[in-house]
Design an enzyme around this catalytic site. Structure first.
Site, PDB file in Angstrom:
ATOM      1  N   HIS A 122       0.856  -1.188   0.000  1.00  0.00           N
ATOM      2  CA  HIS A 122       0.000   0.000   0.000  1.00  0.00           C
ATOM      3  C   HIS A 122       0.891   1.236   0.000  1.00  0.00           C
ATOM      4  CE1 HIS A 122      -3.363   2.538   0.392  1.00  0.00           C
ATOM      5  NE2 HIS A 122      -3.799   2.255   1.602  1.00  0.00           N
ATOM      6  N   HIS A 167      -2.232  -1.527 -11.265  1.00  0.00           N
ATOM      7  CA  HIS A 167      -3.088  -0.949 -10.228  1.00  0.00           C
ATOM      8  C   HIS A 167      -4.376  -1.748 -10.152  1.00  0.00           C
ATOM      9  CE1 HIS A 167      -5.746   1.961  -8.200  1.00  0.00           C
ATOM     10  NE2 HIS A 167      -4.647   2.329  -7.594  1.00  0.00           N
ATOM     11  N   ASP A 206       2.946   5.686  -7.583  1.00  0.00           N
ATOM     12  CA  ASP A 206       4.180   5.357  -6.880  1.00  0.00           C
ATOM     13  C   ASP A 206       5.382   5.324  -7.817  1.00  0.00           C
ATOM     14  OD1 ASP A 206       3.014   4.922  -4.275  1.00  0.00           O
ATOM     15  OD2 ASP A 206       2.126   3.113  -5.095  1.00  0.00           O
TER      16      ASP A 206
END
Length: 454
Positions: free
Chosen positions: A275, A326, A387
């Protein structure tokens, strides 16, 4: 029997007690990870706060991949970002107001809200001393313990009235940057023998500027550093009710527990490498690739190495290309697209354009290689997620790795509190309690004297 022996026996038992036949999940139609067979999320609630759009449902057919959209209270985050860039404004405070109140503030409301945030930034001396005494190498852990310390000093901590929930929300949002900065300097002092610099928050700075000031000191960051950090906070402020940490805060809030316990649980969720800790995985991978790839512009060499990673033959042998893929987004992650544009400008300012071009090429070839390698074994398109760029951005700003994931928490506390308030105030609320089917065989109780183990 020694302590080591009993620990070994208990550990060995896990192999048996944690085994569940995969076929049973299919037999009982279990939605593992609360995911449907097409990898979409199981619908478990309704919200008016955030929406994450990455595909369209086609009647009787597979999911249709579409460019990703992130919506805050009905407003496209790309429109928010475009306005902030066009007017050269810091926008995280405005975004926080939008998430908490459900509408965009007027100029007067925003000015008053900014003043309120400034007033709440400072931490009372007793809380400050308690936080500075906390030890540990992980700032997320220190942040979680600091939140529970705040419970101790809140005389109305268990009050879940609307007014008190909003007061607690503003207080936590304002104080998170201060706590993180103090925790970093305390950790650096304790474990690295560095001078501990504790700077008081400044009233005339935005949340992003104030965090950079407290962490790095005056004149150690540029305006672009502050603006791109502000944008990162905007982009991480919420991600719908289904992401792991926000679902955690909704689950715990549904039980009626206090704000500080609920937020602490969410911090624990966000800390996980699957996460909030993912940006650290990306930057570590990128640094490895900078050494492993001899020609950063050679697509063949890059693609061959990425293929080795997918085959678990290179890097950390997990078979993953971090930052690619994702749970919801398919064609694109809007957060990554926005951050990438600003990262390009930042790379130019920092003289790191070659590295940025290499990272862009890894993104392009990473998606291609993943889709080719998986072939028919993947039923949706993949893209780079936020990210993929956030860690590189934070590194260019000059932020230490220890604060990468805490910055995520610094932004997401806004969404967490909006969801907590909603969870405790909609008319049809119920404690969240999903079902687990027990598939263990029934056994007879055996008297102690008759038991034996080899």
């Amino acid at each position: 029997m020694s302590t080591d022996d009993i620990i070994k026996k208990l550990t060995d038992s896990i192999k048996v007690t944690s085994h569940i036949d995969n076929e049973l999940f299919i037999k009982y139609n279990v939605k593992r990870g609360l995911r449907n067979e097409d990898h979409s999320g199981v619908l478990v609630g309704l919200t008016t706060i955030g929406d994450v759009v990455g595909y369209e449902r086609q009647e009787g057919g597979p999911l249709k991949a579409i460019p990703g959209k992130l919506i805050y209270r009905g407003i496209d985050v790309e429109d928010i970002a475009e306005s902030l860039q066009k007017t050269h404004r810091f926008g995280f405070e405005e975004t926080v107001f939008l998430l908490l109140a459900g509408y965009l503030p007027s100029k007067e409301e925003l000015e008053s809200f900014n003043e309120l945030i400034s007033e709440q930034r400072r931490i009372e001396d007793m809380s400050k001393f308690s936080i500075l005494q906390l030890q540990g190498h992980d700032i997320m852990n220190i942040l979680a313990r600091s939140v529970m310390i705040m419970y101790t000093f809140d005389e109305d901590a268990d009050n879940t009235s609307r007014e008190n929930l909003m007061k607690q929300a503003v207080s936590l949002i304002a104080k998170f940057p201060t706590i993180i900065a103090y925790a970093y300097h305390s950790m650096r002092h304790t474990y690295q023998g560095r001078t501990m610099a504790i700077r008081h928050p400044k009233d005339n700075l935005s949340i992003a500027e104030n965090f950079l000031y407290m962490l790095k000191g005056p004149d150690n960051y540029t305006e672009l550093d502050a603006r791109i950090l502000d944008m990162a906070l905007v982009l991480h402020a919420d991600h719908g009710g289904g992401n792991n940490s926000t679902f955690t805060i909704r689950v715990t809030s549904s039980s009626g527990t206090d704000t500080y316990s609920s937020v602490t649980a969410a911090i624990g969720s966000l800390k996980g490498p699957l996460h909030g800790g993912a940006n650290l995985k990306v930057i570590d991978m990128f640094n490895h690739l900078k050494e492993a790839i001899s020609d950063w512009s050679n697509e063949t060499e890059i693609k061959e190495y990425l293929l080795k990673m997918l085959r678990k033959e290179a890097y950390n042998r997990t078979g993953l290309i971090y930052g690619i893929g994702h749970a919801v987004y398919t064609i694109s992650d809007p957060r990554a697209e926005i951050l990438k544009v600003m990262a390009r400008d930042l790379a130019k300012e920092k003289g790191r354009e070659d590295e940025f071009a290499f990272l862009e090429l890894i993104e392009k070839l990473g998606v291609e290689t993943f889709m080719e390698f998986k072939g028919n074994n993947v039923n949706k398109r993949v893209c780079a997620n936020v990210d993929f760029y956030s860690g590189f951005v934070y590194e260019m700003i000059g932020l230490p790795k220890e604060v990468f994931t805490p910055i995520f928490a610094m932004a997401r506390i806004a969404g967490w509190m909006a969801h907590r308030i909603e969870e405790l105030n909609f008319d049809s609320k119920r404690i969240i309690r999903p079902a687990y089917k027990n598939v263990a065989d029934r056994k007879d109780y055996v008297e102690l004297e008759q038991r034996s183990r080899k």
